[in-house]
Write an enzyme that holds these catalytic residues in place. Structure first.
Site, PDB file in Angstrom:
ATOM      1  N   ASP A 262       0.874  -1.172   0.000  1.00 23.24           N
ATOM      2  CA  ASP A 262       0.000   0.000   0.000  1.00 23.24           C
ATOM      3  C   ASP A 262       0.914   1.226   0.000  1.00 23.24           C
ATOM      4  OD1 ASP A 262      -2.050   1.775   0.006  1.00 23.24           O
ATOM      5  OD2 ASP A 262      -3.123   0.886   1.687  1.00 23.24           O
TER       6      ASP A 262
HETATM    7  C1  BGC Z   1      -4.924   3.413   0.025  1.00 20.70           C
HETATM    8  C2  BGC Z   1      -5.037   2.376  -1.075  1.00 20.70           C
HETATM    9  C3  BGC Z   1      -4.876   3.053  -2.414  1.00 20.70           C
HETATM   10  C4  BGC Z   1      -3.534   3.773  -2.437  1.00 20.70           C
HETATM   11  C5  BGC Z   1      -3.253   4.485  -3.734  1.00 20.70           C
HETATM   12  C6  BGC Z   1      -3.671   4.245  -0.107  1.00 20.70           C
HETATM   13  O1  BGC Z   1      -3.688   5.310   0.794  1.00 20.70           O
HETATM   14  O2  BGC Z   1      -4.952   2.769   1.271  1.00 20.70           O
HETATM   15  O3  BGC Z   1      -6.264   1.718  -1.008  1.00 20.70           O
HETATM   16  O4  BGC Z   1      -4.989   2.115  -3.429  1.00 20.70           O
HETATM   17  O5  BGC Z   1      -3.514   4.746  -1.406  1.00 20.70           O
HETATM   18  O6  BGC Z   1      -4.088   5.577  -3.892  1.00 20.70           O
END
Ligand code: BGC
Length: 760
Positions: A262
């Site tokens: 993530d």
């Molecule tokens: C989120 C993810 C997301 C990623 C990219 C993160 O803060 O938890 O779900 O895909 O950002 O935007």
């Protein structure tokens, strides 16, 4: 002679091809051969380049070998607008508006795997057009508490329902040659301090409740990507976790895709190298939240990893394993010459969005058959900020730039002016109501008037300076003269509502809505509350309001789908994917003090331990155990027609291998065509461990004409009878008696029957 020349040329060409076409480019070769060939041609620097980001959402391909850069994008409800290379701010392009599909809670509420397949496929086509190789979704974290800020992006509380819905989503998406990245693996069930929370949970709850959605996505859906979650488990961050990634995901489930961190979820070089992470995204230079611009070289899996390999601290074994997975991803997506063409904002995509919304809306309560509205000559008063507020902007990373979004008020206006025509979502058996009704609007309450996310703005001016009392007084005055009052309220995508990064602080409706609803219900007998949210809310006025509809975040076609349900053009058929608790004290996670939610800080102030003390008893498993009566049960959902479930039987009363086939009749006993969800729950009568009173193990959505009966068959297997046995670390079904219950809600089970699992 001519033939001879052609033959000569063909022979020459194929000989040349055989000599010159490298295996990695030869699509007739299997993917594994192509992966190994490409790997053998790559330099150390090229290998390092493909395992970490080069911009906010992309990683490098291998230029020299003709492999394009790899672009990911959120997910999971539409393709996120492009952002700047190294900024979260949107790039301001004019060609990246998309179709906003309903949020995943709505998809789960359809209880229709065909909807999930169509959803995944339509999203895949949008992603293809936009040049994305991977969509960051779907989300399958379990709804543990109604305060969870991201529950709207997930599929509810039940591991079986989630599993059945995630598989077709992944298959539909990946049939377009676009990878899914199933998230957030794992135990990311709340948002507050998500980088610091260390979850403590039993192995049983982990396997029975929190992992099945991921397991199904991997084993059945064959997902090509998994996103590690921010939080910790067993004191290791989930983006590089020995136990969840190396052991469970890659060893036990034989996952052959990529583990993507993530964004900003990587914290340690050694763990990133050894504990199952394949692609690092979103890291800042200090590994967390602050950093220099374009600091991609400073990622853990970048220069420092390369240097450590050159200095002999690591062999290239782990690196090659990561690169193999990334190359496999390339050959499945960007290097897949069979990929179809994509398209954006097509009619077929809007149809999918509308169908999913129409099937996911849940009629929670309908005293005196207030719904559907009979508008002819009637005065309809629409109240509430959510009747006019655009909901596709906000909520965090799932925020979209929708080509259009029809608000609930607009939808009603459009439908009431519409002349009868077949409904575009194939539910056109009911004549469209229209003509004659008049619509007035009152604001009722002011919530959050802002409307922008990372530079995408709704363009709406929702400011209203009147006091809460003035707004309620105006609405009540109008309500007294109305035949129907429809309140569109609920939550929104602002911080501390349904939004990434924080959890809700209470289960109550915000912005003084309770007072407004109670006042309107007293002013007009036919008051309807439409709740827009991804979470349950408390409704102290529930008994005074005859009709309540759960409307989720419905995306581009929200208003149309809602108007169709309210006016009876669509017969509602959504069922709740979670238990609608009356209040927080009915929720397992909230029954053990702060240690169980939101957790307590460990000495040193760096880690919060959150112990899932309710164990496997999440949602209805908890209310059943404690004999609590929720406001609306898991699986509940009303219709404008009525159904009868009868003649429940099995093909054999005993089983040695655990496979069962259940047969049941369902009849539409009402006057309108409609769909019901037949749900099968199983109880283990006697067990050596404590088991839930009952658990969902099969379901089917059935569409029936008035008077029609269908006989349906439901299959279950040994796993449906099993629990996770912590002593052997595997599933176990104990011989003995079981009871199967069948009905159309977890609290409306019409028939039951006993059957026996015999020794094998
Ligand atoms: C989120 C993810 C997301 C990623 C990219 C993160 O803060 O938890 O779900 O895909 O950002 O935007």
């Amino acid at each position: 002679m001519k033939n001879k020349i052609v033959l000569f040329l063909l022979t020459c060409c194929s000989a040349m091809q055989a000599q010159t076409l490298p295996v990695y480019l030869d699509a007739t070769k299997g993917i594994e051969a192509r992966v190994e060939d490409a790997l053998s041609r790559m330099t150390l620097a090229e290998k390092i380049d493909v395992i970490h980001a080069q911009s906010k959402f992309s990683s490098a391909g291998v230029k020299r070998l003709g492999m394009p850069d790899f672009w990911t994008d959120d997910g999971p409800h539409g393709v996120r607008p492009d952002v700047l290379w190294d900024e979260w701010e949107q790039a301001g392009q004019t060609n990246d508006s998309c179709v906003a599909f309903p949020a995943l809670t709505c998809l789960a509420a359809t209880w229709n795997p065909d909807c999930a397949k169509a959803y995944g496929h339509a999203l895949g086509e949008e992603a293809l057009y936009r040049g994305k190789g991977m969509i960051l979704g779907p989300g399958v974290n379990i709804y543990r508490t109604p305060l969870g800020g991201r529950n709207f992006e997930y599929m509810g509380e039940d591991p079986y329902l989630t599993s059945r819905m995630v598989v077709p989503y992944v298959q539909g998406l990946q049939s377009c040659g676009v990878a899914s990245c199933v998230k957030h693996y794992c135990l990311n069930n709340d948002e507050e301090y998500r980088h610091q929370v260390n979850v403590i949970v039993s192995d049983r709850a982990l396997h029975e409740i929190y992992l099945p959605g991921f397991e199904a996505a991997v084993k059945e859906g064959k997902a090509w990507g998994i996103m590690g979650a921010y939080n910790l488990y067993k004191d290791e961050h989930n983006c590089h976790n020995q136990y969840t990634l190396n052991k469970i995901l890659k060893h036990d489930w034989r996952f052959d895709g990529v583990v993507v961190s993530d964004w900003g979820g990587t914290h340690d070089l050694d763990q990133a190298v050894r504990n199952g992470l394949d692609m690092e995204f979103g890291t800042w230079t200090d590994g967390l939240t602050m950093g220099a611009t374009n600091a991609y070289d400073q990622y853990y899996l970048s220069k420092q990893y390369q240097k450590a390999i050159t200095e002999g601290k690591y062999t290239t074994d782990e690196l090659d394993e990561k690169v193999r997975r990334v190359l496999r991803l390339f050959f499945r997506t960007t290097m897949n010459r069979q990929r179809p063409y994509g398209f954006l904002c097509s009619e077929s995509h809007y149809e999918v969005a509308q169908k999913v919304a129409a099937e996911g809306i849940v009629l929670l309560q309908n005293e005196g058959n207030v719904l559907p509205i009979k508008p002819e000559g009637k005065k309809i008063l629409v109240v509430g900020e959510n009747a006019i507020k655009m909901m596709t902007v906000g909520g965090g990373s799932s925020s979209l730039k929708a080509q259009h979004e029809i608000s609930p008020l607009q939808g009603l206006q459009m439908r009431l002016k519409a002349s009868p025509q077949p409904s575009p979502v194939g539910e056109g058996v009911l004549p469209l109501k229209g003509d004659g009704g008049s619509i007035d609007y009152a604001r009722g309450y002011v919530g959050d008037t802002s409307g922008n996310y990372n530079g995408v703005t709704t363009g709406q001016n929702l400011n209203d300076d009147r006091s809460a009392e003035e707004l309620i007084a105006e609405a009540v005055e109008k309500a007294k003269k109305a035949d129907y009052v429809i309140i569109f309220g609920g939550l929104n995508k602002s911080d501390y509502q349904d939004c990434e990064g924080h959890d809700r602080k209470t289960m109550d409706l915000p912005y003084g809505q309770d007072k407004l609803v109670a006042a309107l219900a007293a002013a007009c007998k036919k008051t309807i509350f439409v709740n827009i949210s991804g979470n349950a809310v408390s409704m102290p006025w529930r008994k005074q309001v005859p009709a309540i509809v759960q409307a989720w975040y419905l995306g581009s076609e929200a208003g149309i789908s809602l108007a169709d349900v309210l006016l009876g053009n669509t017969n509602p058929s959504g069922h709740l994917p979670f238990t609608w608790h009356e209040s927080l004290d009915q929720v397992g996670a909230h029954s053990f003090g702060p240690a169980a939610f939101p957790g307590t800080w460990r000495e040193g102030g760096k880690i919060i331990d959150e112990e899932y003390k309710e164990d496997i008893f999440v949602g209805y498993r908890w209310t059943d155990k404690q004999k609590l009566k929720p406001a609306f049960a898991f699986g509940h959902g009303l219709s404008y027609t009525t159904f009868r479930i009868s003649n429940f039987h099995v093909t054999s009363q005993t089983t040695a291998n655990g496979n069962m086939t259940f047969v049941v009749d369902i009849t539409n006993t009402g006057k309108l065509e409609g769909s019901d969800v037949v749900q099968l729950y199983i109880t283990d009568v006697k067990s050596s461990v404590s088991r839930p009173v009952k658990e969902l193990k099969a379901f089917k959505k059935v569409r029936l004409k008035p008077g029609e009966t269908k006989t349906i068959t439901l299959h279950t297997d040994r796993r449906a009878l099993s629990f996770w046995d912590e002593t052997i670390g595997d599933w176990k079904a104990e011989p003995g008696d079981f009871v199967a219950h069948i009905g159309d809600a977890s609290n409306r089970l019409a028939c039951k029957m006993k059957f026996t699992l015999t020794e094998e």
